[in-house]
Scaffold this active site. Structure first.
Site, PDB file in Angstrom:
ATOM      1  N   HIS A  12      82.422  64.496  44.486  1.00 50.85           N
ATOM      2  CA  HIS A  12      82.022  63.161  44.963  1.00 50.85           C
ATOM      3  C   HIS A  12      80.506  63.039  44.807  1.00 50.85           C
ATOM      4  CE1 HIS A  12      85.939  62.499  46.968  1.00 50.85           C
ATOM      5  NE2 HIS A  12      85.889  63.798  47.186  1.00 50.85           N
ATOM      6  N   SER A  17      82.956  58.370  42.567  1.00 51.86           N
ATOM      7  CA  SER A  17      82.106  57.737  43.579  1.00 51.86           C
ATOM      8  C   SER A  17      82.662  56.369  43.961  1.00 51.86           C
ATOM      9  CB  SER A  17      80.674  57.597  43.048  1.00 51.86           C
ATOM     10  OG  SER A  17      79.808  57.263  44.114  1.00 51.86           O
ATOM     11  N   ARG A  24      79.536  50.708  46.109  1.00 47.87           N
ATOM     12  CA  ARG A  24      79.153  50.022  47.357  1.00 47.87           C
ATOM     13  C   ARG A  24      78.273  48.833  47.038  1.00 47.87           C
ATOM     14  NH1 ARG A  24      75.501  53.518  50.026  1.00 47.87           N
ATOM     15  NH2 ARG A  24      75.837  55.043  48.383  1.00 47.87           N
ATOM     16  N   GLU A  75      95.581  66.445  52.982  1.00 46.64           N
ATOM     17  CA  GLU A  75      94.350  67.161  53.362  1.00 46.64           C
ATOM     18  C   GLU A  75      94.390  67.515  54.846  1.00 46.64           C
ATOM     19  OE1 GLU A  75      90.818  64.900  52.425  1.00 46.64           O
ATOM     20  OE2 GLU A  75      89.463  66.551  52.917  1.00 46.64           O
ATOM     21  N   ASP A 108      84.066  69.744  45.523  1.00 50.29           N
ATOM     22  CA  ASP A 108      84.231  68.594  46.416  1.00 50.29           C
ATOM     23  C   ASP A 108      82.871  67.925  46.678  1.00 50.29           C
ATOM     24  OD1 ASP A 108      85.989  66.905  47.630  1.00 50.29           O
ATOM     25  OD2 ASP A 108      86.200  68.039  49.484  1.00 50.29           O
TER      26      ASP A 108
HETATM   27  C1  LIG Z   1      85.764  66.656  52.619  1.00 52.65           C
HETATM   28  N1  LIG Z   1      86.888  66.048  52.018  1.00 52.65           N
HETATM   29  C2  LIG Z   1      86.964  64.760  51.605  1.00 52.65           C
HETATM   30  N2  LIG Z   1      88.129  64.094  51.793  1.00 52.65           N
HETATM   31  C3  LIG Z   1      88.247  62.788  51.471  1.00 52.65           C
HETATM   32  N3  LIG Z   1      87.251  62.054  50.961  1.00 52.65           N
HETATM   33  C4  LIG Z   1      86.076  62.667  50.744  1.00 52.65           C
HETATM   34  C5  LIG Z   1      85.876  64.046  51.029  1.00 52.65           C
HETATM   35  N4  LIG Z   1      84.635  64.370  50.662  1.00 52.65           N
HETATM   36  C6  LIG Z   1      84.051  63.217  50.191  1.00 52.65           C
HETATM   37  N5  LIG Z   1      84.915  62.192  50.260  1.00 52.65           N
HETATM   38  C7  LIG Z   1      84.692  60.783  49.888  1.00 52.65           C
HETATM   39  O1  LIG Z   1      83.506  60.687  49.093  1.00 52.65           O
HETATM   40  C8  LIG Z   1      82.545  59.830  49.709  1.00 52.65           C
HETATM   41  C9  LIG Z   1      81.146  60.296  49.391  1.00 52.65           C
HETATM   42  O2  LIG Z   1      80.883  60.133  48.024  1.00 52.65           O
HETATM   43  P1  LIG Z   1      80.677  58.694  47.308  1.00 52.65           P
HETATM   44  O3  LIG Z   1      79.898  57.811  48.252  1.00 52.65           O
HETATM   45  O4  LIG Z   1      82.034  58.156  47.021  1.00 52.65           O
HETATM   46  O5  LIG Z   1      79.893  59.026  46.074  1.00 52.65           O
HETATM   47  C10 LIG Z   1      82.913  59.872  51.186  1.00 52.65           C
HETATM   48  O6  LIG Z   1      82.430  58.745  51.877  1.00 52.65           O
HETATM   49  C11 LIG Z   1      84.446  59.916  51.128  1.00 52.65           C
HETATM   50  O7  LIG Z   1      84.976  58.626  50.911  1.00 52.65           O
HETATM   51 ZN   LIG Z   2      87.356  65.250  47.723  1.00 45.05          ZN
END
Ligand SMILES: CNc1ncnc2c1ncn2[C@@H]1O[C@H](COP(=O)(O)O)[C@@H](O)[C@H]1O
Ligand SMILES: [Zn+2]
Length: 346
Positions: free
Chosen positions: A20, A100, A103, A205, A286
């Site tokens: 992410h 990502s 937003r 998860e 992650d």
């Molecule tokens: C830990 N496990 C996880 N489970 C679920 N969603 C996750 C995550 N880790 C990250 N995100 C998702 O990624 C976003 C941040 O990156 P972006 O703003 O999208 O680039 C988080 O706000 C969530 O929606």
């Molecule tokens: Zn993830």
């Protein structure tokens, strides 16, 4: 990390399929953002979980909110995406799928479309500079935002699927797994699949999501992330296991699950279950920034925790190529790279 061991894992060519963007921002980049926005009064311990520390999953999601405050303009996204791509490349990652959530920010004039365009710009810029990494982009749906936003996100991704020259290739479903129900998102996900976007879903998860897991597995997705509670020993079912085996998918994030406390310790990680079964698994980070790790480190943790030798680790990293979303021609190029880089195993 022991120096010699460090070199093996760092030089190991790697594929990262679950990262992410805003969770991958490094300490150094956060430092630049903190300096440019002193009025927010954000400290490093609010944006990352240090070694030895753990948080509840809920607390992890608070961390993302803090990072989002720091990354709120086109300029920030360009910097963050460029830095993240270069850091993955420096860690030996040869192919990266970044995901990502677009937003919009009224205060900076950022729109969702501009958000995606800016990530694409960062990818193109790195390519132009000759950074040794092939990067693709998955547009993420945050499940917290409900069915309508999910549908709009898919529509936007469809446009970029056609116009981004192969860079936007899929959709990710993510966000706090305890919020909302996957059922409401099925129409959007189905539409994405029908229009040729690859589908990567966070799934199982957290415990007790049987209904949702069942529905999401039946779409079916092209790939799943985490799947912590799929197998019967963890409260899942043989039926789930059969579906995962049939489709051959599994993406695992070790440190993320341990630091977010959905898994008690590395020893008990479900990696062990799937790997022992001979099922293909792909190790991923992650959120390398939030969880203070990198992909080399994750491979090393897998090796030491589960007793894998270097040859087994090499096989794992190479096998990941089969699960990328980019076309076959890219898989062939990557396999050639791996052949060229393969060391001799004694
Ligand atoms: C830990 N496990 C996880 N489970 C679920 N969603 C996750 C995550 N880790 C990250 N995100 C998702 O990624 C976003 C941040 O990156 P972006 O703003 O999208 O680039 C988080 O706000 C969530 O929606
Ligand atoms: Zn993830």
């Amino acid at each position: 990390m022991d120096k010699e061991v460090d070199v093996f894992y760092r030089e190991l060519p790697k594929v990262e399929l679950h990262a992410h963007l805003n969770g991958s921002v490094s300490f150094q980049t956060i430092e630049k953002l903190i300096c440019s926005k002193p009025q927010l009064n954000i400290k490093h311990n609010m944006t990352a979980i240090a070694k030895g520390q753990r948080r509840t999953l809920d607390e992890c999601f608070q961390v993302f909110k803090v990072i989002h405050q720091l990354v709120d303009s086109e300029e920030d996204i360009l910097m963050v995406a460029t830095d993240v791509i270069k850091e993955f490349a420096a860690d030996g990652v040869k192919y990266l799928e970044l995901r990502s959530t677009p937003r919009e920010e009224a205060t900076t004039g950022l729109s969702k479309r501009k958000y995606i365009e800016t990530v694409i710009q960062a990818i193109q810029q790195c390519k132009k500079e000759g950074v040794d990494i092939d990067v693709r982009f998955l547009v993420a749906i945050d499940r917290r935002n409900g069915s309508q936003v999910a549908m709009e996100t898919v529509q936007l991704a469809e446009e970029f699927l056609l116009s981004s020259d192969g860079l936007v290739i899929g959709i990710d479903l993510s966000g706090d797994p305890t919020v909302g129900h996957g059922r409401d998102l099925i129409p959007a996900l189905q539409r994405a699949k029908n229009s040729g976007l690859k589908l990567s879903l966070h799934l199982s998860e957290v415990l007790s999501q049987h209904d949702e897991t069942d529905l999401l597995l039946d779409i079916p997705p092209d790939r799943i992330g985490h799947g912590t509670f799929l197998h019967p020993e963890m409260g899942g079912s043989q039926n789930f296991v059969d579906k995962v085996v049939q489709k051959k998918y599994h993406l695992l994030c070790l440190t993320s699950n341990v630091k977010g406390q959905t898994v008690q310790c590395y020893d008990e990680h479900h990696f062990k279950y799937w790997y022992k079964m001979g099922h293909p698994v792909v190790i991923c980070t992650d959120d390398k920034g939030v969880f203070a790790t990198d992909l080399s480190q994750e491979y090393k943790i897998a090796a030491t925790t589960f007793g894998l030798d270097r040859e087994a680790i090499w096989k794992l990293s190479k096998q990941a190529i089969d699960y990328i979303f980019a076309p076959d021609s890219v898989k062939q190029q990557l396999k050639q790279r791996w052949r060229e880089l393969q060391p001799e195993f004694k």
